[in-house]
Design a protein around this motif. Structure first.
Motif, PDB file in Angstrom:
ATOM      1  N   VAL A   1      16.615  -3.529   7.011  1.00 55.75           N
ATOM      2  CA  VAL A   1      15.508  -4.807   6.953  1.00 55.75           C
ATOM      3  C   VAL A   1      14.974  -4.792   8.292  1.00 55.75           C
ATOM      4  CG1 VAL A   1      16.579  -6.811   6.913  1.00 55.75           C
ATOM      5  CG2 VAL A   1      14.440  -6.301   5.730  1.00 55.75           C
ATOM      6  N   ASN A   2      15.666  -4.662   9.201  1.00 56.76           N
ATOM      7  CA  ASN A   2      15.199  -5.111  10.733  1.00 56.76           C
ATOM      8  C   ASN A   2      14.718  -3.916  11.525  1.00 56.76           C
ATOM      9  OD1 ASN A   2      15.833  -7.914  10.473  1.00 56.76           O
ATOM     10  ND2 ASN A   2      17.963  -7.519  10.564  1.00 56.76           N
ATOM     11  N   ASP A   3      14.765  -2.621  10.976  1.00 59.78           N
ATOM     12  CA  ASP A   3      14.522  -1.429  11.896  1.00 59.78           C
ATOM     13  C   ASP A   3      13.458  -0.636  10.848  1.00 59.78           C
ATOM     14  OD1 ASP A   3      14.298   0.919  13.073  1.00 59.78           O
ATOM     15  OD2 ASP A   3      16.331   1.172  13.100  1.00 59.78           O
ATOM     16  N   CYS A   4      12.271  -0.764  11.109  1.00 60.99           N
ATOM     17  CA  CYS A   4      11.232   0.181  10.407  1.00 60.99           C
ATOM     18  C   CYS A   4      11.474   1.592  10.529  1.00 60.99           C
ATOM     19  CB  CYS A   4       9.717  -0.326  10.873  1.00 60.99           C
ATOM     20  SG  CYS A   4       9.338  -1.878  10.597  1.00 60.99           S
ATOM     21  N   SER A   5      12.166   2.067  11.394  1.00 62.02           N
ATOM     22  CA  SER A   5      12.456   3.564  11.425  1.00 62.02           C
ATOM     23  C   SER A   5      13.375   3.973  10.610  1.00 62.02           C
ATOM     24  CB  SER A   5      12.750   3.982  12.913  1.00 62.02           C
ATOM     25  OG  SER A   5      14.276   3.528  13.124  1.00 62.02           O
ATOM     26  N   THR A   6      14.166   3.254   9.804  1.00 64.41           N
ATOM     27  CA  THR A   6      14.813   3.415   8.892  1.00 64.41           C
ATOM     28  C   THR A   6      14.505   3.073   7.390  1.00 64.41           C
ATOM     29  OG1 THR A   6      15.975   1.194   8.556  1.00 64.41           O
ATOM     30  CG2 THR A   6      16.954   2.847  10.230  1.00 64.41           C
TER      31      THR A   6
ATOM     32  N   ALA B   1       0.917  -1.079  -0.087  1.00 60.35           N
ATOM     33  CA  ALA B   1      -0.130  -0.033   0.005  1.00 60.35           C
ATOM     34  C   ALA B   1       0.851   1.122   0.134  1.00 60.35           C
ATOM     35  CB  ALA B   1      -0.943  -0.174   1.292  1.00 60.35           C
ATOM     36  N   TYR B   2       0.378   2.401  -0.146  1.00 59.88           N
ATOM     37  CA  TYR B   2       0.592   3.655  -0.181  1.00 59.88           C
ATOM     38  C   TYR B   2       1.853   3.955   0.881  1.00 59.88           C
ATOM     39  CZ  TYR B   2       1.793   8.743  -1.362  1.00 59.88           C
ATOM     40  OH  TYR B   2       2.178   9.856  -1.302  1.00 59.88           O
ATOM     41  N   ALA B   3       3.352   4.062   0.483  1.00 59.50           N
ATOM     42  CA  ALA B   3       4.320   4.583   1.264  1.00 59.50           C
ATOM     43  C   ALA B   3       5.054   5.672   0.709  1.00 59.50           C
ATOM     44  CB  ALA B   3       5.082   3.510   1.598  1.00 59.50           C
ATOM     45  N   PRO B   4       4.717   6.991   1.045  1.00 57.84           N
ATOM     46  CA  PRO B   4       5.301   8.185   0.549  1.00 57.84           C
ATOM     47  C   PRO B   4       6.579   8.169   0.179  1.00 57.84           C
ATOM     48  CG  PRO B   4       3.848   8.699   2.157  1.00 57.84           C
ATOM     49  CD  PRO B   4       4.011   7.318   2.382  1.00 57.84           C
ATOM     50  N   GLY B   5       7.182   8.500  -1.110  1.00 59.41           N
ATOM     51  CA  GLY B   5       8.555   8.653  -1.347  1.00 59.41           C
ATOM     52  C   GLY B   5       8.766   7.368  -2.295  1.00 59.41           C
ATOM     53  N   GLY B   6      10.049   7.156  -2.772  1.00 55.17           N
ATOM     54  CA  GLY B   6      10.496   6.217  -3.498  1.00 55.17           C
ATOM     55  C   GLY B   6      11.810   5.433  -3.203  1.00 55.17           C
ATOM     56  N   GLY B   7      12.014   4.410  -3.491  1.00 52.86           N
ATOM     57  CA  GLY B   7      13.065   3.603  -3.173  1.00 52.86           C
ATOM     58  C   GLY B   7      13.334   3.515  -1.553  1.00 52.86           C
ATOM     59  N   ASP B   8      14.350   2.898  -1.081  1.00 52.15           N
ATOM     60  CA  ASP B   8      14.907   2.871   0.212  1.00 52.15           C
ATOM     61  C   ASP B   8      15.640   4.102   0.706  1.00 52.15           C
ATOM     62  OD1 ASP B   8      13.405   0.533   0.784  1.00 52.15           O
ATOM     63  OD2 ASP B   8      14.910  -0.532  -0.524  1.00 52.15           O
ATOM     64  N   PRO B   9      15.570   4.526   1.685  1.00 49.84           N
ATOM     65  CA  PRO B   9      16.408   5.545   2.472  1.00 49.84           C
ATOM     66  C   PRO B   9      18.182   4.920   2.340  1.00 49.84           C
ATOM     67  CG  PRO B   9      14.749   5.085   3.697  1.00 49.84           C
ATOM     68  CD  PRO B   9      14.684   4.004   2.770  1.00 49.84           C
ATOM     69  N   GLU B  10      18.849   5.856   2.458  1.00 52.55           N
ATOM     70  CA  GLU B  10      20.342   5.371   2.528  1.00 52.55           C
ATOM     71  C   GLU B  10      20.833   4.640   3.986  1.00 52.55           C
ATOM     72  OE1 GLU B  10      23.324   5.608   0.830  1.00 52.55           O
ATOM     73  OE2 GLU B  10      21.874   6.187  -1.068  1.00 52.55           O
TER      74      GLU B  10
END
Length: 183
Positions: A53-58, A40-49
């Motif tokens: 995978v084990n830390d949703c805050s990242t 579902a909708y997650a604002p932005g694109g791609g993955d942050p720097e």
């Protein structure tokens, strides 16, 4: 005259889309389908720097509209009594949150992880091999749901999907149709 013509075209588009969704829903009711759902909708694109995978805050996560969209996805399945054998999700939090909000119970399956970023691109071939092997062994009468990313769906079904879009295929990965959901 232009307004009448435009209204007619829009009505035909709506009717044909509704008919297509009815056909897709009926195929799902039969069971035995592969159901790929882009998170579902997650604002932005791609993955942050700093992605971990084990830390949703990242990670890029669902916002309130994405959570509501995920619930809408689940409602499509419950309202239509669509049989589900199993729900599998990418390990990315936006996929797990989509699966949880739509279906409740799910298991993670790393073959559904994104390989969009260069950090994970090397995993693409093995993931697709693992996914196809899993489907080949799967002998379900009910539908199996894969909550994943557009790159995985694109690779598996050769189609593009929007956030929260549902792509339905047969066991040979032949696309039957899609259902769009709104966020």
């Amino acid at each position: 005259m232009k307004k009448v013509l435009l209204s007619f075209v829009l009505l035909i588009a709506f009717i044909s889309n509704a008919f297509s969704n009815t056909e897709v829903i009926n195929a799902l009711k039969e069971g035995g389908k592969l159901v790929f759902i882009r998170h579902a909708y997650a604002p932005g694109g791609g993955d942050p720097e700093n992605f971990n995978v084990n830390d949703c805050s990242t990670q890029r996560n669902l916002n309130s509209a994405g959570i509501e969209q995920a619930k809408q996805i689940g409602k499509i399945f419950t309202d239509n009594n669509i049989p589900i054998a199993q729900v599998l999700s990418s390990e990315w939090c936006r996929c797990k949150d989509t699966a949880k909000n739509a279906f409740g119970e799910f298991k993670t399956f790393n073959a559904l992880n994104s390989f969009f970023s260069s950090k994970f691109a090397k995993n693409r071939d093995q993931q697709m091999k693992d996914l196809k092997s899993f489907v080949k062994r799967w002998n379900g009468k009910e539908n199996i749901i894969f909550v994943t990313h557009y790159v995985v769906i694109g690779e598996a079904l050769n189609t593009n999907v929007s956030s929260g879009e549902i792509a339905i295929a047969d066991k040979s990965f032949n696309l039957i149709g899609t259902i769009e959901t709104k966020y």
